[in-house]
Structure formats: C-alpha cells, structure tokens
Design a protein around this motif. Structure first.
Motif, PDB file in Angstrom:
ATOM      1  N   ASP A 199       3.735   1.321  -9.758  1.00 33.34           N
ATOM      2  CA  ASP A 199       3.516  -0.081  -9.061  1.00 33.34           C
ATOM      3  C   ASP A 199       4.774  -0.667  -8.481  1.00 33.34           C
ATOM      4  N   GLU A 200       5.926  -0.154  -8.701  1.00 28.96           N
ATOM      5  CA  GLU A 200       7.288  -0.911  -7.970  1.00 28.96           C
ATOM      6  C   GLU A 200       7.282  -0.060  -6.746  1.00 28.96           C
ATOM      7  N   GLN A 201       7.124   1.372  -6.701  1.00 31.13           N
ATOM      8  CA  GLN A 201       7.167   2.063  -5.852  1.00 31.13           C
ATOM      9  C   GLN A 201       6.130   1.658  -4.670  1.00 31.13           C
ATOM     10  N   LEU A 202       4.969   1.367  -4.899  1.00 30.19           N
ATOM     11  CA  LEU A 202       3.930   0.836  -4.394  1.00 30.19           C
ATOM     12  C   LEU A 202       4.317  -0.426  -3.622  1.00 30.19           C
ATOM     13  N   ASN A 203       4.980  -1.404  -4.436  1.00 30.73           N
ATOM     14  CA  ASN A 203       5.251  -2.418  -3.750  1.00 30.73           C
ATOM     15  C   ASN A 203       6.562  -2.171  -2.807  1.00 30.73           C
ATOM     16  N   ARG A 204       7.536  -1.562  -3.068  1.00 28.85           N
ATOM     17  CA  ARG A 204       8.609  -1.182  -2.218  1.00 28.85           C
ATOM     18  C   ARG A 204       7.897  -0.580  -0.853  1.00 28.85           C
ATOM     19  N   SER A 205       6.877   0.327  -0.960  1.00 31.19           N
ATOM     20  CA  SER A 205       6.244   0.960   0.322  1.00 31.19           C
ATOM     21  C   SER A 205       5.528  -0.151   1.004  1.00 31.19           C
ATOM     22  N   SER A 206       5.058  -0.934   0.296  1.00 28.16           N
ATOM     23  CA  SER A 206       4.092  -1.977   0.875  1.00 28.16           C
ATOM     24  C   SER A 206       5.463  -2.942   1.722  1.00 28.16           C
ATOM     25  N   ARG A 207       6.169  -3.243   1.261  1.00 26.64           N
ATOM     26  CA  ARG A 207       7.235  -4.236   1.793  1.00 26.64           C
ATOM     27  C   ARG A 207       7.720  -3.398   3.054  1.00 26.64           C
ATOM     28  N   LEU A 208       8.216  -2.167   2.867  1.00 29.03           N
ATOM     29  CA  LEU A 208       8.608  -1.241   3.850  1.00 29.03           C
ATOM     30  C   LEU A 208       7.549  -1.342   5.070  1.00 29.03           C
ATOM     31  N   MET A 209       6.439  -1.031   4.709  1.00 29.54           N
ATOM     32  CA  MET A 209       5.429  -1.070   5.845  1.00 29.54           C
ATOM     33  C   MET A 209       5.208  -2.281   6.447  1.00 29.54           C
TER      34      MET A 209
END
Length: 210
Positions: free
Chosen positions: A166-176
């Motif tokens: 979930d944390e990795q997905l959040n970071r990926s979402s912020r990066l996108m």
C-alpha cells in the motif's frame, strides 16, 4: 496362562478326590479321630474354594472359557454329601449346622470380595481409558494451538506485506501525479511559446507590409 489354569484344575481334582475319600472314612464311622478328620475336610473345602476363585480370575484374565461353574456345582454336591453325613450323626448335628453356616458366610464374603475386585478392576480400566483420552485431547489441543500460532504469524506477515504494498502504491500514485502535473506545465509553456511566436509573426508581417 493356560499352564497355570491346568495346574489349578489338577490341584482341584486331587483335592476333591481327597475330600471324597475323607467323607467316605467319616461315613464308615470307624474313625476314632472324627474331630480331626472333620477339621481336615473343612480346611479342604476352604482350599478348594480358594482354588476355584484363583481359577476364575485366571480364566477371566486370559479371556478364555471356564469350567468353574461345573466345578462349583461339583463342590456343592460334595459339600451336601458331607453335610448329610454329619446330620446322620446325632453327636455332630449342631456342629454340622454351625460349620455349614460359617462356610456359607465365608463363601458369601469371598463372593462379595471377588465382585468388589472386579468392580475395582473395571473402574481402574475406565479411569485409565479416561486418562488416555485426556492425554490425547491435550495433545490434539496443543497441536491445534501450535497450528493457530503458525497461522497467526502467517497472517501478520501478510498484513505487513500488504502495508508495504500500500505504501509503495501511494508513492507510485504521488509520483504519477507529479509527472502528470509536470507534463501539463510543459504543455502550457509550449502553448504560451507558440502564442508568443504567433503574435510576433503577426506583428512582423504587419510592419513588413506597412
């Protein structure tokens, strides 16, 4: 076990034959030592009863068929014959009644003792079986608890992996989102540049024709 049972049966046969012979001697009335002979017969009856009890216990322990019932019937017949001989002698009438009553009471006590022993054996077996079931239940419970503990650890590890994902997905979402914003900014700048160039071209053409 079978050899011991056969030994008891042989001892019983010899003992009943001895009792029968002594009763015959007592019946003849020629014996001077009647008192001693009577005491010996009574002791033989007690010994024969003890042998039958031992024989019955061994037969039950071996789980085999037993002829104890027939032996007891035979011993009762010999005892009745002995009582009849005593009753035929007036000097031994009272003693025979008391002897028979005492023997019957002792036999009844032995029978009750044997029954109580059997009950205690059954109770002991039931307790042993119950204790075995308790141990098996305890072992099963320990195995279940261990299994549940392993499953709990597996679930906790899975939860940890889910949190990391979930944390990795959040970071990926912020990066996108950051990349999309930058792309929009770049497009806006390009549009402004094209607009400025268009204006400059229009101004240049106006002055060139004027």
């Amino acid at each position: 076990m079978a050899t011991l049972i056969q030994s008891y049966e042989q001892q019983y046969s010899v003992l009943t034959a001895d009792i029968t012979a002594k009763i015959g001697r007592l019946k003849s009335g020629n014996e001077d030592n009647r008192d001693q002979l009577t005491r010996e017969i009574q002791a033989n009856f007690e010994e024969a009863n003890d042998l039958l009890e031992q024989l019955e216990l061994e037969s039950r322990g071996a789980g085999a068929g037993s002829r104890v019932g027939a032996y007891r019937a035979e011993l009762q017949r010999v005892r009745d014959e002995y009582r009849s001989v005593l009753n035929n002698s007036s000097s031994y009438n009272l003693e025979s009644e008391e002897t028979y009553d005492d023997w019957s009471g002792a036999n009844e006590q032995r029978r009750k003792l044997l029954d109580n022993t059997e009950r205690l054996e059954r109770t002991g077996k039931n307790l042993t079986e119950g204790y075995r079931v308790i141990l098996e239940t305890e072992q099963i419970g320990a195995a279940v608890l261990q299994d549940l503990s392993g499953q709990r650890e597996t679930i906790q590890r899975s939860r940890g992996r889910l949190r990391e994902t979930d944390e990795q997905l959040n970071r990926s979402s912020r990066l996108m989102n950051s990349m999309i914003i930058r792309a929009l900014q770049d497009r806006f700048i390009l549009v402004m540049v094209f607009l400025v160039l268009g204006v400059l071209m229009c101004v240049g053409l106006y002055f060139s024709f004027s």
